[in-house]
Design a protein around this motif. Structure first.
Motif, mmCIF file in Angstrom:
data_model
loop_
_atom_site.group_PDB
_atom_site.id
_atom_site.type_symbol
_atom_site.label_atom_id
_atom_site.label_comp_id
_atom_site.label_asym_id
_atom_site.label_seq_id
_atom_site.Cartn_x
_atom_site.Cartn_y
_atom_site.Cartn_z
ATOM 1 N N ILE A 72 59.679 37.138 74.373
ATOM 2 C CA ILE A 72 60.810 36.453 74.672
ATOM 3 C C ILE A 72 60.573 35.140 74.780
ATOM 4 O O ILE A 72 62.282 34.124 74.790
ATOM 5 N N HIS A 75 63.475 33.917 72.175
ATOM 6 C CA HIS A 75 65.246 35.050 72.369
ATOM 7 C C HIS A 75 65.691 33.396 72.201
ATOM 8 O O HIS A 75 67.054 33.422 71.882
ATOM 9 N N LYS A 93 66.503 41.552 77.294
ATOM 10 C CA LYS A 93 65.730 39.949 78.878
ATOM 11 C C LYS A 93 64.174 40.471 78.412
ATOM 12 O O LYS A 93 63.102 41.343 77.410
ATOM 13 N N ALA A 94 63.780 39.034 79.176
ATOM 14 C CA ALA A 94 64.429 38.155 79.604
ATOM 15 C C ALA A 94 65.173 37.187 78.488
ATOM 16 O O ALA A 94 65.313 38.005 78.010
ATOM 17 N N THR A 96 66.122 34.152 78.593
ATOM 18 C CA THR A 96 65.151 33.909 78.175
ATOM 19 C C THR A 96 63.455 33.280 78.677
ATOM 20 O O THR A 96 63.850 34.033 80.201
ATOM 21 N N GLY A 169 56.881 33.884 77.836
ATOM 22 C CA GLY A 169 57.736 34.999 78.072
ATOM 23 C C GLY A 169 56.958 35.825 78.569
ATOM 24 O O GLY A 169 57.430 37.111 78.679
ATOM 25 N N LYS A 174 58.467 38.131 83.704
ATOM 26 C CA LYS A 174 59.911 38.291 82.777
ATOM 27 C C LYS A 174 59.741 39.703 81.861
ATOM 28 O O LYS A 174 60.819 39.733 81.185
ATOM 29 N N ASP A 175 59.024 40.755 81.933
ATOM 30 C CA ASP A 175 59.320 41.685 81.601
ATOM 31 C C ASP A 175 59.600 42.486 82.325
ATOM 32 O O ASP A 175 61.348 43.291 81.735
#
Length: 346
Positions: A72, A75, A93-94, A96, A169, A174-175
């Motif tokens: 992440i 990204h 995903k995420a 960003t 990230g 965010k996972d």
């Protein structure tokens, strides 16, 4: 049918399990290969493709579409380079690490006239498709509340170093968080405000691994939860309306089948076993309905088909950059809410 040449930026789990099989299945795509840093594995599965040694090789290739499926915190950098090279992009995903990064990528794609899609494949889970149909049918009446879970029982730290070290990230917010956040926004739109409780529960963990987020709508409350200490699963989807309720345990089989290296198809792929059917208790035309509801068929192919038509026919992406921006708005608000212990207005 026009063939769109596509390349991956990684051939780890995402590339091997979620991306390459569907790019190969779709008649409108030609998989060129993947950037592979150390292990060279893609040619074992797809002998006709190339293993790229650097990202520059990918960007200088014939690829028209590049899948950014790296960690992440990379990204933004990689997606920006892909767009600046004049190529369309799918970003895992995420989307960003921050809202500002998401907004910049969305603006860049628009300025260059390129397609930028966020890989929110869980919209095409059999579970979520069934929940959405229940809402569209209106059989629950006016919705009062919903609760979505993405729970696991896994007290051990991941062997993937980037997931367990502090970086922009890492962490379950965010996972796993983007899956259920995106699903909530897909079904109910943007809320007015957000409250979040974010914790670390595993021994020796240095990243968040438990989240409880409440989305406030004028007439609805939506609760989103994810954690690693749920040995006995909760229903993944609970929706209560003024006429009835719908409960659905997580049952989509696609990820498990793909991990077993089963090839997706366009006939029976994504068909859940009958024992995973959801439970509906409501009143329809004065008659009480109390029983199981057949689950719709899931298929991640539909995401890639949407990307194909977006590029070939200039239609809207199946999950737009703005959708990705909206998820990051919720994540940013959740981080602020947890830090300040208050409800954050959007």
């Amino acid at each position: 049918m026009k063939k769109i040449k596509a390349a991956l930026l990684s051939y780890g789990m995402s590339g091997k399990v979620f991306q390459a099989p569907f790019l190969e299945l779709h008649p409108g795509f030609e998989l060129l290969g993947s950037w592979e840093r150390s292990k060279k594995l893609i040619q074992e599965d797809y002998p006709h493709v190339k293993s790229y040694a650097t990202i520059d090789e990918v960007l200088n290739s014939e690829a028209e579409l590049v899948v950014v499926n790296t960690p992440i915190d990379t990204h933004f950098e990689y997606a920006k380079r892909v767009l600046e090279a004049g190529k369309h992009a799918i970003v895992e995903k995420a989307f960003t690490a921050t809202l500002a990064e998401a907004e910049e990528l969305a603006a860049l794609a628009k300025a260059k006239g390129l397609k930028l899609a966020v890989f929110q494949n869980r919209r095409w889970d059999s579970d979520l498709k069934t929940v959405r149909q229940i809402l569209l049918d209106g059989v629950l009446g006016e919705i009062v509340e919903a609760e979505f879970h993405f729970d696991r029982y896994n007290p051990l730290l991941s062997p993937k170093v980037h997931k367990e070290t502090v970086n922009s990230g890492s962490g379950v917010l965010k996972d796993l968080g983007p899956h259920i956040i995106d699903q909530a926004l897909y079904l109910f739109g943007l809320p007015k405000s957000v409250f979040a409780d974010i914790r670390t529960t595993r021994e020796n963990s240095v990243v968040d691994d438990w989240i409880d987020i409440v989305l406030f709508y004028p007439e609805i409350r939506v609760r989103l939860k994810a954690g690693f200490f749920v040995r006995e699963a909760n229903p993944a989807y609970v929706v209560h309306g003024k006429k009835g309720s719908f409960l659905k345990y997580r049952g989509d089989i696609q990820e498990d089948e793909l991990k077993l290296m089963k090839k997706p198809n366009l006939t029976d792929w994504g068909t859940e076993p009958l024992d995973k059917e959801g439970f509906l208790h409501t009143e329809i035309d004065g008659r009480i309905m109390h029983g199981k509801i057949p689950t719709l068929q899931g298929n991640y192919y539909d995401f890639f088909d949407g990307v194909y038509h977006a590029i070939a026919n200039d239609t809207e992406e199946p999950v737009t950059a703005q959708d990705g921006v909206n998820v990051m708005r919720i994540i940013d608000a959740a981080i602020q809410s947890n830090a300040e212990k208050r409800v954050v207005e959007l």
